[in-house]
Scaffold this motif. Structure first.
Motif, PDB file in Angstrom:
ATOM      1  N   ARG A 234       0.815  -1.223   0.000  1.00  0.00           N
ATOM      2  CA  ARG A 234       0.000   0.000   0.000  1.00  0.00           C
ATOM      3  C   ARG A 234       0.848   1.272   0.000  1.00  0.00           C
ATOM      4  O   ARG A 234       0.347   2.350  -0.319  1.00  0.00           O
ATOM      5  CB  ARG A 234      -0.928   0.022   1.225  1.00  0.00           C
TER       6      ARG A 234
ATOM      7  N   ILE B   7      -5.931  -3.204  -1.093  1.00  0.00           N
ATOM      8  CA  ILE B   7      -6.063  -2.220  -2.175  1.00  0.00           C
ATOM      9  C   ILE B   7      -6.612  -2.904  -3.434  1.00  0.00           C
ATOM     10  O   ILE B   7      -6.539  -4.124  -3.562  1.00  0.00           O
ATOM     11  CB  ILE B   7      -4.727  -1.508  -2.506  1.00  0.00           C
TER      12      ILE B   7
ATOM     13  N   LYS C 292      -4.669  -0.279  -8.438  1.00  0.00           N
ATOM     14  CA  LYS C 292      -3.748   0.430  -7.544  1.00  0.00           C
ATOM     15  C   LYS C 292      -2.543  -0.431  -7.217  1.00  0.00           C
ATOM     16  O   LYS C 292      -1.411   0.062  -7.150  1.00  0.00           O
ATOM     17  CB  LYS C 292      -4.490   0.826  -6.255  1.00  0.00           C
TER      18      LYS C 292
END
Length: 201
Positions: free
Chosen positions: A116, A147, A151
């Protein structure tokens, strides 16, 4: 690879007390709270094998677990936990460095990275140090369930580009989610392939 048995062997801070013999060792390391214990428990299918905690910096010892009576999984202390204090961080650094640099049985070091976050200086410097010392390592990006896929792809690309600034060739990269048991087969197959190569050499 099927995990038929996973047993705790020993915890210590002195590599001279690590298990004798020539069995290959696969060590796991990362910054505090990266999900290391959860990943180890997920890989071994053994919920309480490695101690998980919401509190960072829980692992402060070298922990050996024997897998299928054929190889060791090694849980190393996390690095970069600020609240340990300077002397505490220094002690942990020595434990980590002594194991990584002096343990001949170390076959591969898995460096865990939280997918992340953008590339962190502490992780990049640690991996550069591994490269300078010719330590074989791979990256496992953890917490991929936190996520979205787009992404995740974007973050991994950012990481690759950042590493290519200083690396000619990148280490192998794997992804995992302890919550969803993603990456388990790939990581275990990666270990099995290395073990097979060791047996046939």
């Amino acid at each position: 690879m099927e995990i038929k048995s996973a047993k705790f062997v020993i915890s210590n801070t002195d590599i001279r007390k690590c298990p004798a013999g020539t069995m290959p060792e696969y060590a796991f390391i990362g910054r505090s709270n990266v999900g290391k214990s959860s990943l180890i428990n997920m890989l071994t299918n053994h919920k309480g094998l490695a101690m998980t905690s919401q509190k960072p910096g829980k692992t402060q010892l070298i922990n050996h677990f024997i897998i299928n009576d054929k190889w060791y999984l090694v849980d190393l202390p996390g690095y970069g936990y600020a609240q340990r204090g300077k002397s505490g961080r220094e002690n942990i650094r020595k434990i980590i460095e002594n194991y990584i640099l002096e343990r001949e049985q170390l076959t591969n070091l898995f460096v865990l990275i939280d997918c992340r976050h953008e590339p962190q200086k502490i992780d990049l410097e640690f991996m550069e140090w591994l490269g300078e010392n010719n330590i074989p390592f791979s990256i496992i990006f953890t917490k991929t369930d936190k996520i979205g896929k787009n992404k995740l792809s974007e973050n991994l690309e950012i990481y690759r580009n950042k590493m290519f600034e200083t690396w000619e060739e990148l280490p192998p990269m794997l992804i995992s989610s302890s919550e969803k048991k993603e990456g388990r087969e790939e990581i275990l197959q990666y270990i099995e392939d290395i073990n097979h190569a060791l047996r046939t050499n």
